[in-house]
Every structure is written in C-alpha cells, then in structure tokens.
Design a protein around this motif. Structure first.
Motif, mmCIF file in Angstrom:
data_model
loop_
_atom_site.group_PDB
_atom_site.id
_atom_site.type_symbol
_atom_site.label_atom_id
_atom_site.label_comp_id
_atom_site.label_asym_id
_atom_site.label_seq_id
_atom_site.Cartn_x
_atom_site.Cartn_y
_atom_site.Cartn_z
ATOM 1 N N VAL A 1 0.813 -1.210 0.000
ATOM 2 C CA VAL A 1 0.000 0.000 0.000
ATOM 3 C C VAL A 1 0.852 1.268 0.000
ATOM 4 N N GLU A 2 2.017 1.181 0.637
ATOM 5 C CA GLU A 2 2.834 2.360 0.871
ATOM 6 C C GLU A 2 3.324 3.064 -0.384
ATOM 7 N N ASN A 3 3.700 2.301 -1.399
ATOM 8 C CA ASN A 3 4.361 2.924 -2.531
ATOM 9 C C ASN A 3 4.099 2.141 -3.820
ATOM 10 N N LYS A 4 3.306 2.752 -4.656
ATOM 11 C CA LYS A 4 2.870 2.103 -5.887
ATOM 12 C C LYS A 4 4.042 1.793 -6.824
ATOM 13 N N HIS A 5 4.924 2.775 -7.002
ATOM 14 C CA HIS A 5 6.055 2.555 -7.911
ATOM 15 C C HIS A 5 6.992 1.482 -7.393
ATOM 16 N N ARG A 6 7.141 1.453 -6.075
ATOM 17 C CA ARG A 6 8.055 0.470 -5.503
ATOM 18 C C ARG A 6 7.580 -0.952 -5.801
ATOM 19 N N MET B 1 -5.867 0.910 -5.437
ATOM 20 C CA MET B 1 -4.845 1.259 -6.422
ATOM 21 C C MET B 1 -5.163 0.587 -7.747
ATOM 22 N N THR B 2 -4.981 1.323 -8.842
ATOM 23 C CA THR B 2 -5.106 0.667 -10.142
ATOM 24 C C THR B 2 -3.826 0.910 -10.935
ATOM 25 N N PHE B 3 -3.504 -0.050 -11.767
ATOM 26 C CA PHE B 3 -2.251 0.002 -12.520
ATOM 27 C C PHE B 3 -2.563 -0.086 -14.013
ATOM 28 N N ALA B 4 -1.948 0.803 -14.791
ATOM 29 C CA ALA B 4 -2.132 0.765 -16.239
ATOM 30 C C ALA B 4 -0.843 0.257 -16.870
ATOM 31 N N LYS B 5 -0.984 -0.409 -18.011
ATOM 32 C CA LYS B 5 0.228 -0.969 -18.639
ATOM 33 C C LYS B 5 1.234 0.123 -18.993
ATOM 34 N N GLU B 6 0.727 1.343 -19.263
ATOM 35 C CA GLU B 6 1.621 2.461 -19.586
ATOM 36 C C GLU B 6 2.561 2.791 -18.422
ATOM 37 N N GLU B 7 2.042 2.667 -17.189
ATOM 38 C CA GLU B 7 2.888 2.966 -16.020
ATOM 39 C C GLU B 7 4.011 1.939 -15.900
ATOM 40 N N ILE B 8 3.679 0.693 -16.211
ATOM 41 C CA ILE B 8 4.679 -0.365 -16.146
ATOM 42 C C ILE B 8 5.754 -0.067 -17.211
ATOM 43 N N ALA B 9 5.284 0.324 -18.407
ATOM 44 C CA ALA B 9 6.212 0.599 -19.512
ATOM 45 C C ALA B 9 7.187 1.720 -19.146
ATOM 46 N N VAL B 10 6.692 2.767 -18.487
ATOM 47 C CA VAL B 10 7.550 3.896 -18.127
ATOM 48 C C VAL B 10 8.658 3.448 -17.178
ATOM 49 N N LEU B 11 8.283 2.674 -16.153
ATOM 50 C CA LEU B 11 9.289 2.239 -15.183
ATOM 51 C C LEU B 11 10.276 1.249 -15.809
ATOM 52 N N ARG B 12 9.769 0.400 -16.695
ATOM 53 C CA ARG B 12 10.643 -0.551 -17.383
ATOM 54 C C ARG B 12 11.686 0.210 -18.211
ATOM 55 N N GLU B 13 11.204 1.231 -18.894
ATOM 56 C CA GLU B 13 12.054 2.064 -19.736
ATOM 57 C C GLU B 13 13.128 2.763 -18.891
ATOM 58 N N LEU B 14 12.703 3.299 -17.746
ATOM 59 C CA LEU B 14 13.630 3.973 -16.842
ATOM 60 C C LEU B 14 14.783 3.061 -16.442
ATOM 61 N N HIS B 15 14.456 1.814 -16.131
ATOM 62 C CA HIS B 15 15.491 0.885 -15.689
ATOM 63 C C HIS B 15 16.403 0.484 -16.829
ATOM 64 N N SER B 16 15.825 0.318 -18.018
ATOM 65 C CA SER B 16 16.685 -0.122 -19.122
ATOM 66 C C SER B 16 17.666 0.988 -19.489
ATOM 67 N N ASN B 17 17.244 2.260 -19.387
ATOM 68 C CA ASN B 17 18.174 3.369 -19.611
ATOM 69 C C ASN B 17 19.257 3.379 -18.565
ATOM 70 N N HIS B 18 18.796 3.151 -17.328
ATOM 71 C CA HIS B 18 19.700 3.209 -16.196
ATOM 72 C C HIS B 18 20.821 2.182 -16.332
ATOM 73 N N SER B 19 20.428 0.936 -16.715
ATOM 74 C CA SER B 19 21.434 -0.107 -16.726
ATOM 75 C C SER B 19 22.364 -0.015 -17.944
ATOM 76 N N SER B 20 21.907 0.678 -19.007
ATOM 77 C CA SER B 20 22.792 0.780 -20.176
ATOM 78 C C SER B 20 23.769 1.950 -20.034
ATOM 79 N N ASN B 21 23.554 2.805 -18.992
ATOM 80 C CA ASN B 21 24.484 3.932 -18.793
ATOM 81 C C ASN B 21 25.746 3.498 -18.054
#
Ligand code: HEC
Length: 148
Positions: free
Chosen positions: A73-78, A128-148
């Motif tokens: 409950v505490e943190n949706k992104h987490r 809480m509701t989750f949309a596939k777009e939110e998942i895509a954004v976080l996935r994208e963030l991590h893939s950028n992060h790990s390729s840097n």
C-alpha cells in the motif's frame, strides 16, 4: 392472533426477499470482479502463489504477505519495481522481518498490470489501479539506467 401470525409471515417473507436480493447483488459483484481480473488470477496462480500463497497470506518469516500488506500500500512505484526487478535484502512487512530473494517476474506490461490490479483489489490493498503504460515507463527507466 391470526392477524399477528400473518404479519409475522409477511415480515419473514420480506426479510427473505431482502436476503435473496442482497445475496444476488453480492454474488453478481463477485462474478464481475472475477471476470475483470480473470487474467490477473491465472497469472498470479502461475507466477506468485507458490511463494505468496493463493490467498496472498505468504509464509511468515519466509515469504511476505500480499494480503493487506503495508509494503504494497505504501508505494505504488516500488511494488511495480519489485515485479520488474525482483527484490532482495531485508524488508519489514506488517511488522515481520524478511531477508529473502525474489527474482524479477517475467511478463508483458499488460500482464504485470493485471497481476498488480488483482493483488490490490482482491487482497485488501485499497483501490490502487495500474495501467500498462505505467509499467512501460518504469521498465524504460530501468533499461536506460542499466545501459548507462
Ligand atoms: C520464489 C518465490 C517468490 C515468487 C514466485 C514471488 N515472490 Fe514476491 N517475494 C518473495 C520474497 C522472498 C520476497 C521478500 C524479498 C526480500 O526479503 O527482500 C518477496 C517480496 C514481494 C513483495 C514486497 C513485499 C510484500 O509482501 O509486500 C511483493 C509486492 C511481491 N513479492 C509480489 C510478488 C508477485 C506479485 C509475484 C508474482 C508475479 C511474486 N511476488 C512472486 C518471493 C517470491
């Protein structure tokens, strides 16, 4: 006396009618919820239930609960990140300490969203509701992060 009996009978009939109608509504809502989360339920059973159990209660000290979990409950992104990246190291869920390893969960953005929507609606984690777009954004963030 006869009048009293017929009033009682009438009240009984009314009570059972109310009961039947409310049962009907709640089973209808339950069915609707099942249909809405059909994909999430199946994926949850396949990919999560071995550890977190079908009812989401987990196994105390080993696999943390998803049922009414303060961590969820505490943190949706987490929690999106827990599914995308896995989790290890010490955490405390509902006052109990865990120090295990969870691997990243395979699945499309839609599948991850379905699982999370199921967990939050069925396991008492609020609205809480989750949309596939939110998942895509976080996935994208991590893939950028790990390729840097
Ligand atoms: C092989 C066992 C295993 C599987 C399968 C698994 N998990 Fe976990 N999960 C764990 C462990 C162990 C932790 C705690 C990790 C730690 O101690 O850092 C955890 C932590 C979590 C947490 C954060 C803590 C909490 O309970 O609120 C969430 C949310 C979670 N898992 C969701 C899921 C979901 C959803 C799935 C299926 C898509 C899943 N897990 C599949 C073992 C598993």
């Amino acid at each position: 006396m006869k009048k009293l009996a017929s009033i009682a009978l009438l009240m009984l009939a009314f009570a059972s009618l109310t009961y039947v109608v409310s049962r009907g509504i709640s089973s209808y809502q339950k069915k609707e919820n099942l249909q809405k989360h059909a994909s999430g339920i199946v994926l949850y059973e396949q990919r999560c239930a071995t550890c977190h159990q079908s009812n989401g209660e987990g196994i105390s000290g080993l696999y943390p609960p998803l049922q009414s979990s303060d961590y969820v409950v505490e943190n949706k992104h987490r929690i999106i990140n827990v599914l995308l990246q896995g989790l290890s190291g010490e955490i405390i869920v509902n006052g109990v300490r865990y120090n295990g390893v969870m691997h990243p969960v395979p699945g499309t953005d839609q599948e991850i969203a379905d699982i999370l929507n199921y967990i939050s609606s069925e396991f008492g984690n609020g609205e809480m509701t989750f949309a596939k777009e939110e998942i895509a954004v976080l996935r994208e963030l991590h893939s950028n992060h790990s390729s840097n």
